[in-house]
Design a protein around this motif. Structure first.
Motif, short mmCIF file in Angstrom:
data_model
loop_
_atom_site.label_atom_id
_atom_site.label_comp_id
_atom_site.label_asym_id
_atom_site.label_seq_id
_atom_site.Cartn_x
_atom_site.Cartn_y
_atom_site.Cartn_z
N UNK A 27 43.28 46.11 34.63
CA UNK A 27 42.03 45.79 33.94
C UNK A 27 41.70 44.30 34.04
N UNK A 28 42.75 43.47 34.09
CA UNK A 28 42.52 42.03 34.23
C UNK A 28 42.00 41.73 35.64
N UNK A 29 42.54 42.44 36.61
CA UNK A 29 42.05 42.27 37.98
C UNK A 29 40.57 42.64 38.07
N UNK A 30 40.19 43.73 37.41
CA UNK A 30 38.76 44.10 37.44
C UNK A 30 37.93 43.04 36.76
N UNK A 31 38.46 42.49 35.66
CA UNK A 31 37.71 41.44 34.97
C UNK A 31 37.47 40.25 35.92
N UNK A 32 38.52 39.87 36.65
CA UNK A 32 38.36 38.78 37.63
C UNK A 32 37.28 39.13 38.67
N UNK A 33 37.39 40.34 39.18
CA UNK A 33 36.43 40.77 40.21
C UNK A 33 35.00 40.75 39.68
N UNK A 34 34.85 41.22 38.45
CA UNK A 34 33.51 41.23 37.86
C UNK A 34 32.96 39.82 37.72
N UNK A 35 33.79 38.91 37.25
CA UNK A 35 33.30 37.53 37.10
C UNK A 35 32.93 36.97 38.46
N UNK A 36 33.79 37.23 39.45
CA UNK A 36 33.53 36.71 40.78
C UNK A 36 32.24 37.26 41.37
N UNK A 37 32.02 38.57 41.17
CA UNK A 37 30.87 39.21 41.82
C UNK A 37 29.60 39.17 40.98
N UNK A 38 29.76 39.31 39.64
CA UNK A 38 28.58 39.45 38.79
C UNK A 38 28.40 38.31 37.82
N UNK A 39 29.37 37.42 37.76
CA UNK A 39 29.29 36.32 36.80
C UNK A 39 29.46 36.76 35.36
N UNK A 40 30.09 37.90 35.16
CA UNK A 40 30.38 38.38 33.81
C UNK A 40 31.65 39.23 33.88
N UNK A 41 32.41 39.28 32.81
CA UNK A 41 33.66 40.05 32.86
C UNK A 41 33.46 41.56 32.96
N UNK A 42 32.23 42.02 32.77
CA UNK A 42 31.94 43.45 32.91
C UNK A 42 31.10 43.68 34.17
N UNK A 43 31.05 44.93 34.57
CA UNK A 43 30.36 45.25 35.82
C UNK A 43 28.86 45.42 35.62
N UNK A 44 28.20 44.41 35.11
CA UNK A 44 26.73 44.44 35.04
C UNK A 44 26.17 43.52 36.12
N UNK A 45 25.07 43.90 36.74
CA UNK A 45 24.52 43.02 37.77
C UNK A 45 24.06 41.69 37.17
N UNK A 46 24.35 40.61 37.89
CA UNK A 46 24.02 39.29 37.39
C UNK A 46 22.52 39.16 37.10
#
Lengths: 440, 267
Positions: A411-430
């Motif tokens: 779950x921490x890895x997903x949080x990192x990925x979300x921040x990297x891709x969407x600029x937020x810890x959740x998978x919402x589009x930036x």
């Protein structure tokens, strides 16, 4: 004369053993990484005065705090007596400072009252530690040596104070009987009550008690001096430098890693040449990210490990620990101390350089589960009476897990990925970050 | 928002206007449905007090806090560099945040990376608005005489030593403020910090927020006031778990004030 020589030999032996341990510990601490804690000397003295000298954080828990202040003040003040004992022992005099007259009476009386209070406080501490169900003294990491260490010190202190008072009681009797060498000096508000214990003795018996207690007292102090360097009780010395070198930044702030900043700056610099050879660095050692082993931590963090007296206030305030998680901030400090001692011994055994032993603080002593239980709430930092930050060590070890080993809960890895891709810890589009504006 | 439009900084600059303060909304405040209500309350307060403000909208990005506390310094510094570039590009000087984690990071960790601003937590900003007489609680304020307890967020309280501002704001509600046995410096964490919000808790015998809810129940409040969207989630869950959601409301200080000042259109 023989007594003086034996005394001198004991003092030299005690001082030598103490100095050797100090050198060893100093070398261990200096194996830590560089960190600048030499700025703002005035602020640093202030912190030391408030926290160490003034015991400012101890009284957050009033019973333990006030008892501790009694022992602390007693320890510091009664050690003025040590100066007289040293002079008497080396020159064969008796109560060398008696010439101070009224001031001497006052000093001796003060020592006696403090000795009685220290005795009382030590008994209370012993009962608290062994007879009462105080959770922080019964945690897992306190089994075996740590508890024995604590009790040894309390019992030794009781004996030392009793010897000091008995010595004075015998002296009172000797003074009264006009025994040769025992000049009339001092005021004895506490030990006068011990007089009946020794009154029945002959003159020789009284002198034997006085001398015996005198030797017990000074040999006890010399042994204590060496012992503290092996014990959690080393805090009596290190509390002062440890608070002086406190982190003066806001407690919520976490350090920005300089090595990372360099790389990020390079990445963000449009003029940087990505193929350029790396600039020759002042220190050729490749930077490690975060702390895998004790020597990856800063010298200040290693000093903290030696300063910790295992009181457990950190652990008892830790939300993770209170809810049954594996993390105990005190254990982090104890593990670190054990590890750096181990490294130090291996270093000295192999001629002064340490080449590793296949173990590491992270893994061999501290588990990932402990690290991932931390909420970074700083309760441990706030609670520590000598400004230790177990949290800082936990977070530095997380850095090693992530940046060296790429090990994190999914779950921490997903949080990192979300921040990297969407600029937020959740998978919402930036792009939808401002959508709340349009929602009524 | 039904009655007014929150301006983005880009729009404002395009119109040749410069705001007095940038409202840094944060990820929770932007995406989490519960936290969005807090965001809207803050926006209403700023609008009501005629504070010229703007938000970054899609130009805002995570401060990097959870990444940093989870050990990912690279990701944190990348986020910081990106945000600082935006903020400096707009020559932002004052920032008010709706989240103590954003507040702490921008205030304490961005300066060394090139971003120096005057940063305030929304409870500090609201306290000043009340102090200046720009924000007043309405006569029929629904919290008058109610029991309210404040749960200190770690990164506002211990992290930055701010215990007074939220309490000052609450005292304007004419409510009965009660302190939990562990408060201020000794406040117990809600359990969400240090990136815990984004993972399962480690093995233990309880959840931290349930433990904290015990403290809440002890003082029998009508309202638990929070100053952090994550605390809000944790305390809401805790109160639900204790089956007290009918009796105890969990609300951010901004929501309490906006409601007490009658800033929400009746529906």
């Amino acid at each position: 004369m023989i007594a003086q020589l034996i005394f001198a030999a004991c003092v030299v032996a005690g001082a030598t053993l103490f100095a050797r341990r100090i050198r060893f510990i100093r070398k261990n601490i200096l194996m830590g990484q560089r960190v600048d804690r030499f700025d703002r000397p005035i602020d640093r003295w202030k912190v030391m005065a408030r926290v160490a000298l003034g015991q400012g954080k101890m009284v957050a828990r009033p019973v333990a705090g006030i008892m501790h202040i009694l022992i602390y003040v007693g320890f510091v003040v009664i050690n003025i007596e040590l100066l007289e004992i040293l002079i008497d022992g080396l020159f064969g005099t008796h109560r060398a400072f008696a010439g101070l007259g009224g001031l001497y009476d006052f000093l001796i009386a003060t020592f006696e009252v403090l000795a009685a209070l220290v005795l009382l406080a030590c008994v209370v501490f012993f009962v608290r530690r062994n007879g009462m169900a105080i959770a922080r003294f019964r945690s897992q990491e306190m089994g075996g040596w740590p508890t024995l260490d604590a009790n040894l010190i309390l019992v030794a202190e009781v004996f030392l104070m009793f010897a000091f008072l008995s010595m004075n009681a015998a002296d009172v009797i000797a003074q009264g009987r006009g025994i040769d060498h025992y000049i009339v000096a001092g005021s004895f508000p506490v030990s006068q009550f011990l007089v009946p214990l020794y009154e029945g003795l002959t003159d020789a018996g009284v002198v034997a008690v006085e001398r015996g207690m005198w030797w017990f007292h000074i040999l006890g102090i010399l042994s204590f001096l060496v012992y503290v360097t092996y014990s959690k009780h080393f805090h009596i010395l290190l509390a002062f430098p440890n608070t002086y070198y406190s982190d003066l930044t806001q407690q919520g702030a976490m350090d920005n890693m300089a090595a990372v900043k360099k790389e990020v700056d390079l990445m963000m610099d449009p003029n940087a040449d990505p193929y350029a050879a790396p600039a020759p660095e002042a220190d050729a050692v490749p930077a490690k990210f975060g702390a895998k082993d004790a020597t990856d931590l800063s010298w200040k963090q290693l000093m903290e490990a030696y300063t910790c007296t295992e009181c457990g206030r950190c652990t008892s305030e830790c939300p993770a620990n209170q809810t049954g998680k594996l993390l105990s901030p005190r254990k982090i400090m104890m593990d670190l101390r054990d590890r750096i001692e181990e490294i130090g011994k291996q270093r000295d055994a192999s001629g002064g350089t340490w080449n590793g032993d296949g173990k590491a603080l992270l893994g061999s002593y501290i588990s990932e589960e402990e690290l991932w239980a931390c909420t970074s709430c700083q309760a441990c930092v706030q609670a520590c009476p000598v400004n230790i930050s177990p949290m800082g060590i936990v977070l530095d070890m997380r850095r090693s897990l992530i940046m060296e080993d790429s090990k994190s809960p999914e779950s921490i890895t997903s949080m990192f990925n979300n921040i990297e891709n969407n600029g937020a810890p959740w998978a919402f589009p930036a792009a939808s970050r401002g959508d709340w504006i349009q929602e009524s | 928002m039904s009655t007014f439009q929150v301006p983005t900084l880009a729009d404002m600059i395009a119109q040749g206007k410069a705001p007095e303060v940038l409202f840094w909304v944060g990820c929770a405040g932007s995406f989490d449905d519960r936290a969005k209500r807090i965001t809207k309350a803050i926006a209403r307060i700023l609008h009501h007090c005629e504070v010229p403000f703007a938000v970054l909208g899609a130009e805002e990005s995570c401060t990097g806090d959870p990444a940093k506390r989870a050990g990912n310094e690279f990701l944190f510094q990348m986020q910081a560099a990106q945000n600082i570039a935006v903020l400096n590009g707009y020559e932002v000087q004052r920032i008010v945040t709706g989240c103590p984690h954003c507040f702490n990071v921008i205030k304490n960790e961005y300066p060394e990376l090139g971003g120096t601003y005057e940063v305030m937590h929304h409870t500090q900003f609201i306290r000043d608005l009340i102090g200046q007489g720009r924000l007043k609680v309405a006569d029929g304020n629904p919290f008058k005489g109610r029991r309210i307890t404040f749960h200190d967020p770690c990164y506002l309280g211990r992290g930055n030593g701010e215990y007074a501002a939220p309490r000052d704001v609450l005292s304007s509600l004419d409510a009965e403020l009660v302190e939990m046995k562990r408060c201020k410096q000794n406040g117990l964490c809600c359990g969400a910090g240090g990136a815990q919000m984004f993972k399962e808790a480690e093995k233990g015998n309880r959840e931290v927020n349930h433990k904290r809810t015990d403290d809440v129940l002890q003082v029998k409040p009508n309202v638990v006031a929070t100053g952090c969207p994550f605390c809000n989630t944790m305390m809401t869950d805790g109160v639900k778990h204790a089956e007290q959601e009918g009796q105890i409301d969990v609300k951010d200080i901004a929501e309490l004030i906006a409601e007490a000042a009658d800033l929400f259109p009746s529906n």
